[in-house]
Design a protein around this motif. Sequence first.
Motif, PDB file in Angstrom:
ATOM      1  N   LEU A 136      68.953   1.647  59.934  1.00 49.82           N
ATOM      2  CA  LEU A 136      69.074   0.205  59.715  1.00 49.82           C
ATOM      3  C   LEU A 136      67.725  -0.400  59.350  1.00 49.82           C
ATOM      4  CD1 LEU A 136      70.586  -2.595  60.072  1.00 49.82           C
ATOM      5  CD2 LEU A 136      69.782  -2.503  62.434  1.00 49.82           C
ATOM      6  N   LEU A 137      66.707  -0.076  60.124  1.00 51.17           N
ATOM      7  CA  LEU A 137      65.385  -0.650  59.887  1.00 51.17           C
ATOM      8  C   LEU A 137      64.797  -0.166  58.573  1.00 51.17           C
ATOM      9  CD1 LEU A 137      63.886  -0.428  63.483  1.00 51.17           C
ATOM     10  CD2 LEU A 137      64.766  -2.455  62.322  1.00 51.17           C
ATOM     11  N   ALA A 138      64.996   1.103  58.261  1.00 51.07           N
ATOM     12  CA  ALA A 138      64.419   1.674  57.045  1.00 51.07           C
ATOM     13  C   ALA A 138      65.001   1.056  55.782  1.00 51.07           C
ATOM     14  CB  ALA A 138      64.622   3.184  57.037  1.00 51.07           C
ATOM     15  N   SER A 139      66.252   0.612  55.846  1.00 51.85           N
ATOM     16  CA  SER A 139      66.914   0.072  54.647  1.00 51.85           C
ATOM     17  C   SER A 139      67.123  -1.433  54.713  1.00 51.85           C
ATOM     18  CB  SER A 139      68.274   0.760  54.457  1.00 51.85           C
ATOM     19  OG  SER A 139      69.143   0.480  55.559  1.00 51.85           O
ATOM     20  N   TYR A 140      66.561  -2.080  55.734  1.00 53.64           N
ATOM     21  CA  TYR A 140      66.877  -3.487  55.989  1.00 53.64           C
ATOM     22  C   TYR A 140      66.508  -4.380  54.809  1.00 53.64           C
ATOM     23  CZ  TYR A 140      67.819  -7.550  58.934  1.00 53.64           C
ATOM     24  OH  TYR A 140      68.353  -8.692  59.460  1.00 53.64           O
ATOM     25  N   ILE A 141      65.317  -4.220  54.283  1.00 53.08           N
ATOM     26  CA  ILE A 141      64.854  -5.091  53.200  1.00 53.08           C
ATOM     27  C   ILE A 141      65.683  -4.881  51.933  1.00 53.08           C
ATOM     28  CG2 ILE A 141      62.879  -5.636  51.718  1.00 53.08           C
ATOM     29  CD1 ILE A 141      61.055  -4.893  54.025  1.00 53.08           C
ATOM     30  N   ASP A 142      66.135  -3.664  51.733  1.00 52.59           N
ATOM     31  CA  ASP A 142      66.907  -3.356  50.517  1.00 52.59           C
ATOM     32  C   ASP A 142      68.204  -4.162  50.427  1.00 52.59           C
ATOM     33  OD1 ASP A 142      64.987  -1.484  49.858  1.00 52.59           O
ATOM     34  OD2 ASP A 142      66.079   0.182  50.785  1.00 52.59           O
ATOM     35  N   HIS A 143      68.736  -4.581  51.566  1.00 52.08           N
ATOM     36  CA  HIS A 143      70.031  -5.281  51.595  1.00 52.08           C
ATOM     37  C   HIS A 143      69.901  -6.799  51.634  1.00 52.08           C
ATOM     38  CE1 HIS A 143      72.364  -1.606  52.001  1.00 52.08           C
ATOM     39  NE2 HIS A 143      71.507  -1.193  52.916  1.00 52.08           N
ATOM     40  N   ILE A 144      68.682  -7.318  51.533  1.00 52.96           N
ATOM     41  CA  ILE A 144      68.508  -8.779  51.561  1.00 52.96           C
ATOM     42  C   ILE A 144      68.920  -9.441  50.254  1.00 52.96           C
ATOM     43  CG2 ILE A 144      66.805 -10.635  51.756  1.00 52.96           C
ATOM     44  CD1 ILE A 144      65.290  -8.931  53.769  1.00 52.96           C
ATOM     45  N   PRO A 145      68.560  -8.940  49.069  1.00 55.48           N
ATOM     46  CA  PRO A 145      68.898  -9.642  47.822  1.00 55.48           C
ATOM     47  C   PRO A 145      70.410  -9.757  47.612  1.00 55.48           C
ATOM     48  CG  PRO A 145      67.186  -7.996  47.432  1.00 55.48           C
ATOM     49  CD  PRO A 145      67.709  -7.743  48.814  1.00 55.48           C
ATOM     50  N   TYR A 146      70.818 -10.855  46.974  1.00 55.21           N
ATOM     51  CA  TYR A 146      72.233 -11.059  46.678  1.00 55.21           C
ATOM     52  C   TYR A 146      72.800  -9.932  45.811  1.00 55.21           C
ATOM     53  CZ  TYR A 146      73.100 -15.785  48.457  1.00 55.21           C
ATOM     54  OH  TYR A 146      73.315 -16.879  49.255  1.00 55.21           O
ATOM     55  N   ASP A 147      71.995  -9.445  44.867  1.00 57.07           N
ATOM     56  CA  ASP A 147      72.526  -8.466  43.918  1.00 57.07           C
ATOM     57  C   ASP A 147      72.410  -7.023  44.403  1.00 57.07           C
ATOM     58  OD1 ASP A 147      69.809  -8.187  43.779  1.00 57.07           O
ATOM     59  OD2 ASP A 147      69.623  -8.579  41.622  1.00 57.07           O
ATOM     60  N   SER A 148      72.015  -6.828  45.670  1.00 61.33           N
ATOM     61  CA  SER A 148      71.940  -5.469  46.199  1.00 61.33           C
ATOM     62  C   SER A 148      73.321  -5.011  46.647  1.00 61.33           C
ATOM     63  CB  SER A 148      70.977  -5.407  47.384  1.00 61.33           C
ATOM     64  OG  SER A 148      71.453  -6.203  48.456  1.00 61.33           O
ATOM     65  N   PRO A 149      73.635  -3.730  46.486  1.00 58.34           N
ATOM     66  CA  PRO A 149      74.931  -3.215  46.956  1.00 58.34           C
ATOM     67  C   PRO A 149      75.053  -3.405  48.470  1.00 58.34           C
ATOM     68  CG  PRO A 149      73.842  -1.649  45.499  1.00 58.34           C
ATOM     69  CD  PRO A 149      72.827  -2.691  45.817  1.00 58.34           C
ATOM     70  N   GLY A 150      76.140  -3.989  48.904  1.00 57.17           N
ATOM     71  CA  GLY A 150      76.356  -4.206  50.330  1.00 57.17           C
ATOM     72  C   GLY A 150      75.330  -5.135  50.943  1.00 57.17           C
ATOM     73  N   HIS A 151      74.993  -6.236  50.223  1.00 57.12           N
ATOM     74  CA  HIS A 151      73.953  -7.137  50.738  1.00 57.12           C
ATOM     75  C   HIS A 151      74.396  -7.733  52.077  1.00 57.12           C
ATOM     76  CE1 HIS A 151      76.224 -10.782  49.772  1.00 57.12           C
ATOM     77  NE2 HIS A 151      76.496 -10.263  48.587  1.00 57.12           N
ATOM     78  N   TRP A 152      73.394  -8.089  52.896  1.00 54.65           N
ATOM     79  CA  TRP A 152      73.664  -8.620  54.229  1.00 54.65           C
ATOM     80  C   TRP A 152      74.374  -9.975  54.154  1.00 54.65           C
ATOM     81  CZ3 TRP A 152      73.279  -4.688  57.037  1.00 54.65           C
ATOM     82  CH2 TRP A 152      72.165  -3.894  57.149  1.00 54.65           C
ATOM     83  N   PRO A 153      75.174 -10.297  55.175  1.00 50.70           N
ATOM     84  CA  PRO A 153      75.703 -11.660  55.286  1.00 50.70           C
ATOM     85  C   PRO A 153      74.553 -12.663  55.452  1.00 50.70           C
ATOM     86  CG  PRO A 153      76.681 -10.213  56.944  1.00 50.70           C
ATOM     87  CD  PRO A 153      75.631  -9.427  56.254  1.00 50.70           C
ATOM     88  N   THR A 154      74.864 -13.937  55.331  1.00 53.15           N
ATOM     89  CA  THR A 154      73.846 -14.981  55.260  1.00 53.15           C
ATOM     90  C   THR A 154      72.840 -14.935  56.405  1.00 53.15           C
ATOM     91  OG1 THR A 154      75.421 -16.427  54.135  1.00 53.15           O
ATOM     92  CG2 THR A 154      73.480 -17.467  55.120  1.00 53.15           C
ATOM     93  N   HIS A 155      73.305 -14.902  57.630  1.00 52.49           N
ATOM     94  CA  HIS A 155      72.382 -15.002  58.758  1.00 52.49           C
ATOM     95  C   HIS A 155      71.604 -13.720  58.978  1.00 52.49           C
ATOM     96  CE1 HIS A 155      73.463 -18.971  60.644  1.00 52.49           C
ATOM     97  NE2 HIS A 155      74.365 -18.846  59.699  1.00 52.49           N
ATOM     98  N   VAL A 156      72.203 -12.594  58.726  1.00 51.18           N
ATOM     99  CA  VAL A 156      71.478 -11.324  58.848  1.00 51.18           C
ATOM    100  C   VAL A 156      70.377 -11.264  57.797  1.00 51.18           C
ATOM    101  CG1 VAL A 156      71.671  -8.816  58.770  1.00 51.18           C
ATOM    102  CG2 VAL A 156      73.507 -10.174  59.797  1.00 51.18           C
ATOM    103  N   ALA A 157      70.715 -11.635  56.571  1.00 50.73           N
ATOM    104  CA  ALA A 157      69.713 -11.621  55.499  1.00 50.73           C
ATOM    105  C   ALA A 157      68.607 -12.623  55.763  1.00 50.73           C
ATOM    106  CB  ALA A 157      70.374 -11.921  54.161  1.00 50.73           C
ATOM    107  N   GLY A 158      68.938 -13.735  56.408  1.00 52.31           N
ATOM    108  CA  GLY A 158      67.976 -14.809  56.597  1.00 52.31           C
ATOM    109  C   GLY A 158      67.043 -14.613  57.768  1.00 52.31           C
ATOM    110  N   HIS A 159      67.170 -13.502  58.481  1.00 50.94           N
ATOM    111  CA  HIS A 159      66.331 -13.251  59.647  1.00 50.94           C
ATOM    112  C   HIS A 159      65.825 -11.812  59.646  1.00 50.94           C
ATOM    113  CE1 HIS A 159      68.683 -16.767  60.831  1.00 50.94           C
ATOM    114  NE2 HIS A 159      67.740 -17.038  61.707  1.00 50.94           N
TER     115      HIS A 159
END
Length: 443
Positions: A136-159
Motif C-alpha cells: 500500500l505504502l509503496a504504491s500510494y502516490i501512484d493512485h492519487i491522480p485522477y487518470d491513474s488506474p484504480g485511483h483512490w477515492p476522494t478522501h484517501v487521495a486527499g490525505h
Amino acid sequence: MAQTGTTDVRRAALCGSAIAGLLVLAAVLVPVLTGWDVRERADDIAGLPPLHGFREVKVGPGTPLAVLVGLAVVLRGHRVAGWLGWRRLLAVSWMASSAWLLGLALVDGPAGLSRVLGNRHEYLGTARAVGSVPALLASYIDHIPYDSPGHWPTHVAGHPPGMLLLFVLLVRLGLGGDLMAGIVVAFLAASLPAAVLVTVRALGNEDLARQAAPYLVVTPAGVFLAVSADAVIATVVAWGLAALALASRTTLRQGWGWAVVAGVLLGYAVQMSYGMPLAGLPALAVLVAARRWWPLPVAAAVALGMALGFAALGFAWWEALPVLRQRYWDGIAAQRPASYWLWGNLAALLLSGGVLIGASVGAAWAARRDERVATSLVGGALVAVLVADATLMSKAEVERIWLPFVPWLTVGLALLPASWRRGALALQVVAALGVQHLLYTTW
C-alpha cells in the motif's frame, strides 16, 4: 485564574462576536441575494454555502440526550468544573463530551454515526480491501491522480496514508463496520476536552483549564467531531500538544519522554493530513506559553524521523503533495471561487466552532498582558487557520478540515466575565442544536 472580566475584555469579546456574526451572515446571504454561484460542486443544486450540506428540518432519537447534556452543562458546568478533583474532571469531561457527540449524531438515528464513514468517498471501503501494508505504502502516490488506474477515492487521495492505516487497523481488530467505526471515532474525539485541559494545566493555569472545560465539552463542533475522520486528526494533534506541554514544564532529563511522545503524535498527524505541518504553529504557541524551548529539537527530530520512516517504506510526503495539488486543482478546486471561499471558509469555521470564537479571540487579545497561556494558544491556532486559508488548499469543507484548531480557538472563552458564562454556553448549545436539527451537513 485572575479575573479578567474588565471593560476592555467585555468590549473586545462583543466586538469579536459582532464581526463573526456579520461574517457568517454575509457568507450565507451574499450568494442568495446576488445569485453568485459558489457551489462546491457543479451538481450541488440544494447546497447551503458556506457549509457543505442543505436544509433539512428534523428531530431524532438523539435529540433528548443532546438537549439534556446541553442543559446540564449550561446550568452546572462551571460549578462542577470548579469543585471536581482534577482526574475526575478529566474523566467527567470525556464522558460528558461522549454523550454530547453521540446525542448530536443520533439526531439522524444510527445512520448519523455510520453514513459518513461508510460513504464511498471515505476510508473504510479502501481499508477493507487492503492486503499488504508495505505494498500500500509503496504504491500510494501512484493512485492519487485522477487518470491513474484504480485511483483512490476522494478522501484517501486527499490525505497521506496515516489516516487510512488507522482504519486498516480498525478493520483488522474487527471494528471496521460503518457503525462501529463511527462509535470509535466519536469516543476518540470526545477526549479532546481532556487533552486541552491537560495542556492548559501543564502550562501553569489550572483555573483557566477549569473555566474552559464546559465550553470545550458543548462545542458546536460536536456536530462534525462525532462523524468525521478529521476528528481523529484533531485528537492526535491535541494529545501531541498535551505531551509537549507536559515536557515543557520540566527539564530535558526529566521530560524527554514526553517530548518524544509529542514528536510521535505530531509527526504522525503530518502523515494523516497535508495541512498538519501547520500544527507546528500551535506547538510553538505551547512553548511560548511555557517559556521553555528544549522540547522543540527533541520533538522535531522525532517527527522528522517519522517522515523519513514513511519515506523508507515507500511514501515520501514531499513527493506526494505536488501530485495531490494537481488532482485537487484538476477537480473540485476549480469549481470553487477563491473570491468567496477566502472569507467563506472563515464563516464555515465559525458555524462549526460557534460564532463565539470571535469573542474568544477578542477576549484573548484584550487580556494578553495577564493571560499568556490563553493568548498564546488562541493566537497560535488563529495564525494556523489564516495560513491554511491563504494557501487555497482548503476551499470549502473547512467545518471538518479545520477541526484540529477549533478547541484551541475556544480556550479564550474562559476569560469571559462570570456573569456571561451561562449565556455564552447557552449560545453554543443552541448553535449546535440548530445546525444539527435544521441542516443536513453531509458530515
